[in-house]
Motif scaffolding. Structure first.
Motif, PDB file in Angstrom:
ATOM      1  N   LYS A  33       0.812  -1.223   0.000  1.00 18.23           N
ATOM      2  CA  LYS A  33       0.000   0.000   0.000  1.00 18.23           C
ATOM      3  C   LYS A  33       0.843   1.270   0.000  1.00 18.23           C
ATOM      4  O   LYS A  33       0.473   2.275  -0.611  1.00 18.23           O
ATOM      5  CB  LYS A  33      -0.941  -0.007   1.209  1.00 18.23           C
ATOM      6  CG  LYS A  33      -1.964   1.117   1.192  1.00 18.23           C
ATOM      7  CD  LYS A  33      -2.976   0.942   2.313  1.00 18.23           C
ATOM      8  CE  LYS A  33      -4.063   2.001   2.226  1.00 18.23           C
ATOM      9  NZ  LYS A  33      -5.087   1.816   3.299  1.00 18.23           N
ATOM     10  N   HIS A  34       1.985   1.245   0.678  1.00 13.16           N
ATOM     11  CA  HIS A  34       2.749   2.478   0.885  1.00 13.16           C
ATOM     12  C   HIS A  34       4.135   2.390   0.247  1.00 13.16           C
ATOM     13  O   HIS A  34       5.158   2.516   0.922  1.00 13.16           O
ATOM     14  CB  HIS A  34       2.876   2.772   2.376  1.00 13.16           C
ATOM     15  CG  HIS A  34       1.566   2.925   3.086  1.00 13.16           C
ATOM     16  ND1 HIS A  34       0.692   3.955   2.836  1.00 13.16           N
ATOM     17  CD2 HIS A  34       0.969   2.147   4.022  1.00 13.16           C
ATOM     18  CE1 HIS A  34      -0.381   3.820   3.592  1.00 13.16           C
ATOM     19  NE2 HIS A  34      -0.242   2.735   4.316  1.00 13.16           N
ATOM     20  N   CYS A  35       4.194   2.192  -1.047  1.00 12.95           N
ATOM     21  CA  CYS A  35       5.477   2.112  -1.757  1.00 12.95           C
ATOM     22  C   CYS A  35       5.767   3.418  -2.485  1.00 12.95           C
ATOM     23  O   CYS A  35       4.862   4.093  -2.975  1.00 12.95           O
ATOM     24  CB  CYS A  35       5.450   0.968  -2.771  1.00 12.95           C
ATOM     25  SG  CYS A  35       5.473  -0.679  -2.036  1.00 12.95           S
ATOM     26  N   ASN A  36       7.063   3.746  -2.560  1.00 12.25           N
ATOM     27  CA  ASN A  36       7.492   4.893  -3.365  1.00 12.25           C
ATOM     28  C   ASN A  36       7.759   4.492  -4.807  1.00 12.25           C
ATOM     29  O   ASN A  36       7.527   5.264  -5.731  1.00 12.25           O
ATOM     30  CB  ASN A  36       8.748   5.521  -2.761  1.00 12.25           C
ATOM     31  CG  ASN A  36       8.539   5.978  -1.333  1.00 12.25           C
ATOM     32  OD1 ASN A  36       8.990   5.322  -0.400  1.00 12.25           O
ATOM     33  ND2 ASN A  36       7.826   7.079  -1.147  1.00 12.25           N
ATOM     34  N   LEU A  37       8.264   3.289  -4.994  1.00 15.66           N
ATOM     35  CA  LEU A  37       8.418   2.701  -6.331  1.00 15.66           C
ATOM     36  C   LEU A  37       7.812   1.316  -6.299  1.00 15.66           C
ATOM     37  O   LEU A  37       8.012   0.564  -5.349  1.00 15.66           O
ATOM     38  CB  LEU A  37       9.888   2.639  -6.749  1.00 15.66           C
ATOM     39  CG  LEU A  37      10.166   2.026  -8.134  1.00 15.66           C
ATOM     40  CD1 LEU A  37      11.375   2.710  -8.788  1.00 15.66           C
ATOM     41  CD2 LEU A  37      10.412   0.525  -8.065  1.00 15.66           C
ATOM     42  N   LEU A  38       7.084   0.982  -7.368  1.00 15.21           N
ATOM     43  CA  LEU A  38       6.441  -0.325  -7.460  1.00 15.21           C
ATOM     44  C   LEU A  38       6.770  -0.950  -8.805  1.00 15.21           C
ATOM     45  O   LEU A  38       6.457  -0.381  -9.862  1.00 15.21           O
ATOM     46  CB  LEU A  38       4.926  -0.173  -7.304  1.00 15.21           C
ATOM     47  CG  LEU A  38       4.079  -1.443  -7.357  1.00 15.21           C
ATOM     48  CD1 LEU A  38       4.493  -2.431  -6.290  1.00 15.21           C
ATOM     49  CD2 LEU A  38       2.596  -1.081  -7.199  1.00 15.21           C
ATOM     50  N   MET A  39       7.450  -2.091  -8.765  1.00 11.25           N
ATOM     51  CA  MET A  39       7.666  -2.890  -9.966  1.00 11.25           C
ATOM     52  C   MET A  39       6.523  -3.887 -10.035  1.00 11.25           C
ATOM     53  O   MET A  39       6.433  -4.795  -9.210  1.00 11.25           O
ATOM     54  CB  MET A  39       9.014  -3.604  -9.921  1.00 11.25           C
ATOM     55  CG  MET A  39       9.334  -4.390 -11.178  1.00 11.25           C
ATOM     56  SD  MET A  39      10.938  -5.255 -11.101  1.00 11.25           S
ATOM     57  CE  MET A  39      12.038  -3.844 -11.118  1.00 11.25           C
ATOM     58  N   LEU A  40       5.638  -3.712 -11.009  1.00  7.58           N
ATOM     59  CA  LEU A  40       4.349  -4.403 -11.008  1.00  7.58           C
ATOM     60  C   LEU A  40       4.145  -5.206 -12.284  1.00  7.58           C
ATOM     61  O   LEU A  40       4.305  -4.688 -13.393  1.00  7.58           O
ATOM     62  CB  LEU A  40       3.230  -3.365 -10.856  1.00  7.58           C
ATOM     63  CG  LEU A  40       1.797  -3.868 -10.846  1.00  7.58           C
ATOM     64  CD1 LEU A  40       1.548  -4.832  -9.695  1.00  7.58           C
ATOM     65  CD2 LEU A  40       0.839  -2.684 -10.759  1.00  7.58           C
ATOM     66  N   MET A  76       2.113   8.614  -2.029  1.00 12.91           N
ATOM     67  CA  MET A  76       3.480   8.169  -1.759  1.00 12.91           C
ATOM     68  C   MET A  76       4.174   7.648  -3.011  1.00 12.91           C
ATOM     69  O   MET A  76       5.393   7.687  -3.130  1.00 12.91           O
ATOM     70  CB  MET A  76       3.493   7.073  -0.694  1.00 12.91           C
ATOM     71  CG  MET A  76       3.164   7.532   0.699  1.00 12.91           C
ATOM     72  SD  MET A  76       3.484   6.228   1.922  1.00 12.91           S
ATOM     73  CE  MET A  76       5.263   6.007   1.761  1.00 12.91           C
ATOM     74  N   LEU A  77       3.391   7.154  -3.954  1.00 18.09           N
ATOM     75  CA  LEU A  77       3.933   6.477  -5.129  1.00 18.09           C
ATOM     76  C   LEU A  77       4.486   7.498  -6.130  1.00 18.09           C
ATOM     77  O   LEU A  77       3.784   8.440  -6.525  1.00 18.09           O
ATOM     78  CB  LEU A  77       2.833   5.647  -5.779  1.00 18.09           C
ATOM     79  CG  LEU A  77       3.216   4.705  -6.912  1.00 18.09           C
ATOM     80  CD1 LEU A  77       4.178   3.621  -6.411  1.00 18.09           C
ATOM     81  CD2 LEU A  77       1.960   4.061  -7.510  1.00 18.09           C
ATOM     82  N   SER A  78       5.746   7.296  -6.548  1.00 21.51           N
ATOM     83  CA  SER A  78       6.342   8.201  -7.534  1.00 21.51           C
ATOM     84  C   SER A  78       6.682   7.507  -8.848  1.00 21.51           C
ATOM     85  O   SER A  78       6.762   8.162  -9.885  1.00 21.51           O
ATOM     86  CB  SER A  78       7.607   8.854  -6.963  1.00 21.51           C
ATOM     87  OG  SER A  78       8.588   7.876  -6.659  1.00 21.51           O
ATOM     88  N   GLN A  79       6.877   6.169  -8.817  1.00 17.61           N
ATOM     89  CA  GLN A  79       7.273   5.455 -10.021  1.00 17.61           C
ATOM     90  C   GLN A  79       6.623   4.076 -10.069  1.00 17.61           C
ATOM     91  O   GLN A  79       6.598   3.373  -9.060  1.00 17.61           O
ATOM     92  CB  GLN A  79       8.798   5.280 -10.072  1.00 17.61           C
ATOM     93  CG  GLN A  79       9.576   6.596 -10.085  1.00 17.61           C
ATOM     94  CD  GLN A  79      11.068   6.377 -10.046  1.00 17.61           C
ATOM     95  OE1 GLN A  79      11.667   5.950 -11.034  1.00 17.61           O
ATOM     96  NE2 GLN A  79      11.683   6.670  -8.920  1.00 17.61           N
ATOM     97  N   VAL A  80       6.138   3.704 -11.255  1.00 21.82           N
ATOM     98  CA  VAL A  80       5.638   2.354 -11.512  1.00 21.82           C
ATOM     99  C   VAL A  80       6.427   1.786 -12.680  1.00 21.82           C
ATOM    100  O   VAL A  80       6.512   2.400 -13.750  1.00 21.82           O
ATOM    101  CB  VAL A  80       4.134   2.337 -11.836  1.00 21.82           C
ATOM    102  CG1 VAL A  80       3.692   0.938 -12.254  1.00 21.82           C
ATOM    103  CG2 VAL A  80       3.321   2.813 -10.637  1.00 21.82           C
ATOM    104  N   LEU A  81       7.004   0.623 -12.478  1.00 17.97           N
ATOM    105  CA  LEU A  81       7.744  -0.070 -13.523  1.00 17.97           C
ATOM    106  C   LEU A  81       6.913  -1.276 -13.961  1.00 17.97           C
ATOM    107  O   LEU A  81       6.700  -2.203 -13.173  1.00 17.97           O
ATOM    108  CB  LEU A  81       9.117  -0.536 -13.014  1.00 17.97           C
ATOM    109  CG  LEU A  81       9.976   0.515 -12.304  1.00 17.97           C
ATOM    110  CD1 LEU A  81      11.331  -0.082 -11.923  1.00 17.97           C
ATOM    111  CD2 LEU A  81      10.150   1.749 -13.166  1.00 17.97           C
TER     112      LEU A  81
END
Length: 255
Positions: free
Chosen positions: A152-159, A204-209
């Motif tokens: 829920k509280h990630c700054n970057l998420l590799m999805l 909080m999220l700034s980047q999604v990969l």
């Protein structure tokens, strides 16, 4: 500062670097030994720089070169007992990963996450360093409440955006494989990735990969459009990881 780089992402091999100060972790090693050595070199990393290797599960596109790399360079290799059953050689540096226990490797805290996937004791991970959270989430067939809470509280998420359901249905896979990929223990579709994004703290999220995309059953633009639509009016960058070279180093900071 914590930073992230991908050595490659897809059905032909996966590997990710997480670095904070003098600590560098390799997550998965789905490439042969020479291949991963070359991919590391492109990112400016030598195998001797690695503090540890973490393996999510035993499928070849995640495990393939990990035992050989660990043995050649005496690198601690963390994997669950279930995953380790599939090692094809002894690994003296193997450390048994308890999916319900958090670990600290140098400057990075490692939180394993149990996920529904057709493997033996699979785990994904959230990494913490200097108040920054990086989440890696691929190879699961459904979004559980536990997964929603941990990521829920990630700054970057590799999805993972593995497939488009209609493309999978119309694609070349035999029925049994289509059922596996699209099932609760298979891989995430674009729409399931959106489901997770709709549950996270976007402030909080700034980047999604976008990762682990299928070459046969998805289209890069479909995946990008789905993810960007879930992040409309949010200051979040979206990047597609490639099978050939992943992505260059990305700095991750708190929003």
């Amino acid at each position: 500062m914590i930073r992230v780089a991908s050595l490659g992402s897809g059905s032909k091999g996966n590997a990710t670097l997480i670095q904070a100060n003098a600590t560098t972790l390799l997550i998965d090693c789905g490439f042969g030994l020479k291949d991963v050595e070359q991919r590391l070199a492109v990112k400016g990393v030598s195998p001797g720089d690695l503090s540890a290797i973490f393996v999510t599960h035993e499928h070849g596109d995640h495990l393939k070169g990990a035992p050989m790399l660990a043995n050649k360079y005496s690198i601690p290799l963390w994997a669950s007992a279930g995953t380790a059953r599939f090692f094809k050689r002894d690994v003296p540096t193997h450390q048994v990963l308890n999916p319900h226990e958090k670990y600290t490797i140098g400057d990075i805290s490692v939180e394993p996450v149990t996920v529904p996937h057709d493997a033996t004791e699979p785990t994904q991970f959230v990494f913490h360093a200097s108040g920054v959270r990086v989440g890696l989430l691929t190879d699961l067939g459904s979004i559980t409440e536990h997964v929603k809470e941990v990521y829920k509280h990630c700054n970057l998420l590799m999805l993972e955006c593995n497939h488009d359901p209609q493309m999978l249905l119309d694609g070349p896979y035999p029925y049994s494989l289509k059922k596996r990929v699209g099932g609760d223990y298979g891989h995430l579709s674009n729409q399931q990735a959106v489901e997770l994004l709709n549950s996270v703290d976007k402030d909080m999220l700034s980047q999604v990969l976008i990762s682990h995309i299928s070459e046969q059953n998805n289209d890069e633009q479909l995946a990008i459009n789905a993810v960007e639509a879930a992040l409309v009016n949010q200051n979040v960058s979206v990047l597609m990881l490639t099978q050939a070279d992943g992505c260059d180093w990305l700095d991750v900071t708190k929003e």
